[in-house]
Write an enzyme that holds these catalytic residues in place. Structure first.
Site, short mmCIF file in Angstrom:
data_model
loop_
_atom_site.label_atom_id
_atom_site.label_comp_id
_atom_site.label_asym_id
_atom_site.label_seq_id
_atom_site.Cartn_x
_atom_site.Cartn_y
_atom_site.Cartn_z
N TYR A 231 0.50 -1.31 -0.38
CA TYR A 231 -0.29 0.37 -0.07
C TYR A 231 0.90 0.98 -0.63
O TYR A 231 0.13 1.95 0.20
CB TYR A 231 -0.90 -0.16 1.05
CG TYR A 231 -1.63 -0.82 1.29
CD1 TYR A 231 -2.18 -1.95 0.25
CD2 TYR A 231 -2.85 -1.41 2.53
CE1 TYR A 231 -3.13 -2.55 0.33
CE2 TYR A 231 -3.55 -1.96 2.77
CZ TYR A 231 -4.12 -3.74 1.83
OH TYR A 231 -4.37 -4.22 1.95
N LYS B 102 4.85 -13.76 5.73
CA LYS B 102 5.58 -14.96 4.74
C LYS B 102 6.22 -15.27 4.04
O LYS B 102 6.66 -15.19 2.84
CB LYS B 102 4.34 -14.78 3.61
CG LYS B 102 3.42 -16.00 2.65
CD LYS B 102 3.01 -16.92 3.31
CE LYS B 102 2.69 -18.02 1.93
NZ LYS B 102 2.29 -19.42 2.09
N ASP C 38 -1.03 -17.61 6.55
CA ASP C 38 -2.51 -18.65 5.65
C ASP C 38 -2.72 -19.12 7.40
O ASP C 38 -3.32 -19.51 7.69
CB ASP C 38 -2.07 -19.25 4.91
CG ASP C 38 -0.39 -20.02 4.77
OD1 ASP C 38 0.08 -18.97 5.61
OD2 ASP C 38 -0.07 -20.30 4.02
N ASP D 128 -4.18 -5.59 7.71
CA ASP D 128 -5.32 -4.90 6.56
C ASP D 128 -6.14 -6.30 7.04
O ASP D 128 -7.42 -6.29 7.12
CB ASP D 128 -5.32 -4.16 5.63
CG ASP D 128 -6.36 -3.43 5.37
OD1 ASP D 128 -7.65 -3.45 6.02
OD2 ASP D 128 -6.24 -3.45 3.80
N ASP E 126 -9.76 -7.27 9.92
CA ASP E 126 -11.26 -7.74 9.27
C ASP E 126 -11.99 -8.99 9.39
O ASP E 126 -12.81 -8.97 10.36
CB ASP E 126 -11.70 -7.31 7.46
CG ASP E 126 -10.95 -6.55 7.64
OD1 ASP E 126 -11.35 -5.44 8.34
OD2 ASP E 126 -11.86 -5.93 6.13
#
Length: 354
Positions: free
Chosen positions: A134, A188, A221, A245, A249
């Site tokens: 971002y 990751k 994951d 982000d 959520d």
């Protein structure tokens, strides 16, 4: 003593409604503050675009820099015109202008809203706020997307040692004030070995400076799977921008939905309370919006500014209202609209006055 100066930026869609509700709650909690409360307002989003040709005028950014704290409503940035035509994302502009490198997002279960797993949980996502995928879209500044040729799109992920250290230190400081005192770095690195490798190297170095805080690491994951299966095992999740982000959520949905999701953007100097959800234009003006996200975000802002008593009272009022179906908004199975729900919270705050 100087007054507590808060700037409200209502935004788009349901933004004005939930901002009005939040301002009512702040005034109701004002007797619990240590100083006089002063709340001002400025326009961003479509109202600002119509009036001044930009979704966030420079004067608004300047006012935000002078305020003790900012309350930012949701914006409809996906519907804005191109940047060249004034369609800037106000949230992104403020994050960069105020150097808001940390986004702190709590998620917890509430009495009356049983979590899907049946296990009560209370966690915080500490999300890096200025880097990752971002980052600034200007390639000269080290981030964003570009198309080197038609049919080929590339994205640049910017991870720095300095940025990783700031968010890691913020996460560990948050964990120090909690019961579990546990930080889990989300990554990751098995795929993005250089960028997430750097992030983990910094997190491990910061962890050595906080011997009272437990530290471990988890692939993103696996973290998503574990959040669904047993969220109660987490305390503070240390995340890069995009991972934070997404996982915040998910955690918020487990707690009852984004309507309950508080969020505070922090920098070394400034702080911005922000609703974690979008502007929901489909229900704007219908008295259907749940203002809890922005209300809890504002309570986080008060706590950050040293107003613990008022923050605690607001959080207690929300917890009490959510516990009973008759005092909930419709998105939580109740029948109350924005105004009636805010009335209930104000009544509860009135009872908490000294």
């Amino acid at each position: 003593m100087s007054p507590l100066r808060l700037l409200t930026l209502p935004g788009d869609g349901i933004g004005p409604e939930i901002t009005e509700a939040t301002v009512r709650i702040l005034h109701a909690a004002a007797p619990l503050l240590s100083r006089e409360l002063s709340i001002s307002r400025a326009e961003i989003g479509f109202p600002a675009l119509k009036a001044e040709g930009t979704t966030i005028p420079e004067a608004v950014t300047a006012a935000a820099q002078k305020a003790d704290g900012v309350i930012l409503g949701p914006v409809s940035h996906n519907a804005y015109p191109p940047v060249a035509e004034g369609g800037l994302n106000p949230s992104g502009v403020l994050r960069k202008a105020l150097e808001l490198y940390a986004n702190i997002r709590p998620a917890r279960s509430y009495d009356g809203l049983p979590p899907p797993t049946g296990q009560a949980f209370d966690l915080i996502v500490a999300r890096e706020n200025l880097e990752g995928f971002y980052a600034d879209r200007n390639m000269a500044q080290g981030g964003g997307e570009f198309m080197p040729e038609p049919g080929v799109a590339l994205a640049m992920r910017k991870i720095t040692e300095a940025g990783s250290r700031r968010i890691a230190e913020a996460a560990f400081k948050v964990a120090q004030g909690r019961t579990k005192k546990h930080v889990t770095a989300i990554h990751k690195a098995n795929v993005m070995r250089m960028s997430d490798g750097l992030f983990l190297d910094v997190a491990r170095d910061v962890a050595r400076g906080f011997p009272d805080v437990d530290y471990d690491e988890l692939l993103v994951d696996a973290a998503a799977a574990h959040l669904v299966r047993h969220p109660q095992k987490f305390d503070v999740l240390l995340c890069t921008n995009m991972f934070g982000d997404i996982l915040s959520d998910l955690a918020s949905e487990l707690s009852g939905g984004l309507g309950l999701a508080g969020s505070l953007n922090l920098g070394a100097v400034h702080a911005v309370a922000q609703a974690q959800h979008g502007s929901a234009p489909d229900i704007a003006g219908q008295d259907r919006a749940n203002p809890t996200s922005l209300i809890l975000s504002s309570a986080m802002l008060l706590r950050h500014l040293g107003e613990t008593r008022a923050a605690t009272a607001i959080e207690a009022a929300v917890t009490r209202a959510i516990a009973a179906e008759k005092t909930r908004t419709s998105d939580l199975g109740g029948a109350l609209g924005t105004q009636a729900y805010t009335d209930i919270l104000c009544c509860y705050l009135e009872e908490s006055k000294p």
